[in-house]
Write a protein that holds these residues in place. Sequence first.
Motif, PDB file in Angstrom:
ATOM      1  N   GLY B 194      33.619 -32.576  27.067  1.00  0.00           N
ATOM      2  CA  GLY B 194      32.560 -32.365  26.024  1.00  0.00           C
ATOM      3  C   GLY B 194      31.467 -33.175  26.199  1.00  0.00           C
ATOM      4  O   GLY B 194      30.249 -32.883  26.125  1.00  0.00           O
ATOM      5  N   LEU B 195      31.614 -34.490  26.231  1.00  0.00           N
ATOM      6  CA  LEU B 195      30.494 -35.669  26.367  1.00  0.00           C
ATOM      7  C   LEU B 195      30.174 -35.632  27.772  1.00  0.00           C
ATOM      8  O   LEU B 195      28.840 -35.820  27.922  1.00  0.00           O
ATOM      9  N   MET B 196      30.956 -35.375  28.735  1.00  0.00           N
ATOM     10  CA  MET B 196      30.300 -35.495  30.292  1.00  0.00           C
ATOM     11  C   MET B 196      29.530 -34.360  30.571  1.00  0.00           C
ATOM     12  O   MET B 196      28.808 -34.420  31.438  1.00  0.00           O
ATOM     13  N   VAL B 197      29.535 -33.142  29.844  1.00  0.00           N
ATOM     14  CA  VAL B 197      28.721 -31.990  30.096  1.00  0.00           C
ATOM     15  C   VAL B 197      27.398 -31.996  29.486  1.00  0.00           C
ATOM     16  O   VAL B 197      26.763 -31.094  29.740  1.00  0.00           O
ATOM     17  N   THR B 198      27.276 -32.937  28.462  1.00  0.00           N
ATOM     18  CA  THR B 198      26.040 -32.942  28.060  1.00  0.00           C
ATOM     19  C   THR B 198      25.015 -34.051  28.853  1.00  0.00           C
ATOM     20  O   THR B 198      25.522 -34.657  29.857  1.00  0.00           O
ATOM     21  N   PRO B 199      23.562 -34.070  28.877  1.00  0.00           N
ATOM     22  CA  PRO B 199      22.850 -34.134  29.651  1.00  0.00           C
ATOM     23  C   PRO B 199      22.446 -35.897  29.487  1.00  0.00           C
ATOM     24  O   PRO B 199      21.484 -36.260  29.674  1.00  0.00           O
ATOM     25  N   ILE B 200      23.253 -36.550  29.071  1.00  0.00           N
ATOM     26  CA  ILE B 200      23.161 -38.011  28.756  1.00  0.00           C
ATOM     27  C   ILE B 200      23.768 -38.757  30.253  1.00  0.00           C
ATOM     28  O   ILE B 200      24.499 -38.156  30.816  1.00  0.00           O
TER      29      ILE B 200
END
Lengths: 306, 356
Positions: B194-200
Amino acid sequence: MKSKAISVESLKKYYKKVKAVNGISFDVDYGDLFALLGPNGAGKSTTIRVLTTLAAPTSGNVKVAGYDVIREDKKVRQKIGLVSDRLILYDRLTVLENIVFFSKLYNLDKKTIITRAEKLLSLLHIWEWKNTVVSKLSTGMKQKVNIARALIPEPDIIFLDEPMLGLDPEATRTIRNFIAALNKDGKTIILTTHVLYEVELLANKVAIMNKGKIVAIDTPRNLRNHFKREEIVEVETDSPIGDLNFDGEILEKIDNYMKVKVEDLDYFLKELTEMNIKIKNIKTFEPSLEDIFIKITSDEKDGVKS
Amino acid sequence: MKVFMIAWKDLKTFLRSRTMVIFSIAMPIIMMLMLGYIFPQNVGKISGKVGFYSQDLLFKATIKVANVSNAIFFNSKEGLIHALAKDEIVVGAVVPKNFTADMALGKAQIDVIPNPANPQAGIMMAQMIPTMAGNSSSSKTKKVKVNLTNVDGSAFNYYDFMAPGIMALVAIMSVANGLAASITRERELGTMDGLMVTPINRGNIVVGKIVAQTVRGLIQAIIVLGISMLFFNVKILGSIWSTILLLILGIFSFIGVGIIITASVKEQETAQIMMTTITFPMMFFSGIFFPVDQMPKFAQYISYIFPLTYAADALRKVITLGVGFSYISTDVIVLLGFAIVSSLVATIGFKKLIQD
């Protein structure tokens, strides 16, 4: 001309010697509800992981929202949302805390997040639970929050990897209707599921994967028509049916009733007429996606190309 | 019967993880060898130089005439503290004016300042002086009263030696263990996706986790310090900022271990047993509970590979001797070296972590 929502060319993804995805190509148009089907280990989840930039392809060209998943991965992530069977939520945070946390990673301001959250959570009938810690919610409610979490940034393309897994019928129906409404609103949706009934209801394009390859890809209607060459037919005659000689398989035969599987219905009827058998009643069954799915994957297992 | 079935299933699951089996066997072996061999060996004699700042010229002359080979004289108390901080002497003694004369009157006093890196030598000296001065254990009259003190004159207790080491230990272990647990848990739960799929920027994920764990580790270390000060009279004679900076440096010197373990194994349970196998020996070899100088030579060499040894040593000097960075430059340089290597390892580990 607007680019494709998803464009996959000769995608391969190997884990050491395991060929999880072995050279697949397909396109998804904007506004499609594209279903990816296949038995366990077919390569569906690996394909989704590549498309969502969670896994790097071994080879091939993959573009999502017009951006390359390797070189422009951050831009891809700006355009997508992911819902998987594993909840992307923190159990010890409240519903709203989870939503605010994930949405802020998309640079949304809190006011926008709360406005969108209220709208979405109300649609999913869980706004009143906004201040409850996630661990206290039921599985169905958690999945609704999980979907809302993915949708707050308003992604163009939404990946739903087994979103209805383990849910009760009511939650399944709510989420199914919600997915249909999203698609109607113009969102592109990539859905993987084992529940083929869902696909029949929702998808306008289906790809069936097996052993890392796409073995069939089309609209559900075309797939059915394509595989209609083998039809199940129930026939009721005016007199008992004797021995028959025809191209097909008798599934059931009792006196005047018979259930058969035939490749060519017209040819079968002609044969009955030639044998002076009068048909009182006839009923044909459309192959369901489940029939097609089972046929294709079992043919693959037997080494038969469909 | 059902109990055995459950036990057998658990054992079978355990045996299927090669890493778990290897580390589970390695841990007791390391522990037994470690505990059997690394306990202090030089009990009963002071090895190393003894420093004196003597205001009593007669005492100085007596020691010089006696040709005590390991005695060094300093012209000031600062010189003595400097030598303690530089590990040039293993113990220091402050001899007041008229010490020899007071001995005859039975009211002589001497301050013995242990080296924070090796307080045993100071404790031994404090026990030896009265005997050498002719104090009789049967007589109530003592010729010499020995004050075991810190440099500020406050009474020394063994906790002055242990507290800085425990602070460093708590901070370093808490962060490395916490980081490994936090990353593996998120991977198991699926929230890492979930974190890795965000654009950060994905580096932000690990850096964010390091910051959170560092805050936690520092809070725990400060609790250790607070309890040491409240209940065991430990005083910070040096700068509190130097203390915090050293703790952060210590944390960063070991952070790579947490990340590389997390990158190598997927399950939280395996990561934990690997961390324990590494951190448990570190706890004993790094001179937290007994001085490195008192260990056998081979154990001393092993202690050099653990950054905790340097962090604990530097913290002790800052806290108990009140010295600045110039006195702990070797420790700081080594810790920086560890921190750079650790960060490189962490970067490699992180790349492996996000690859799929």
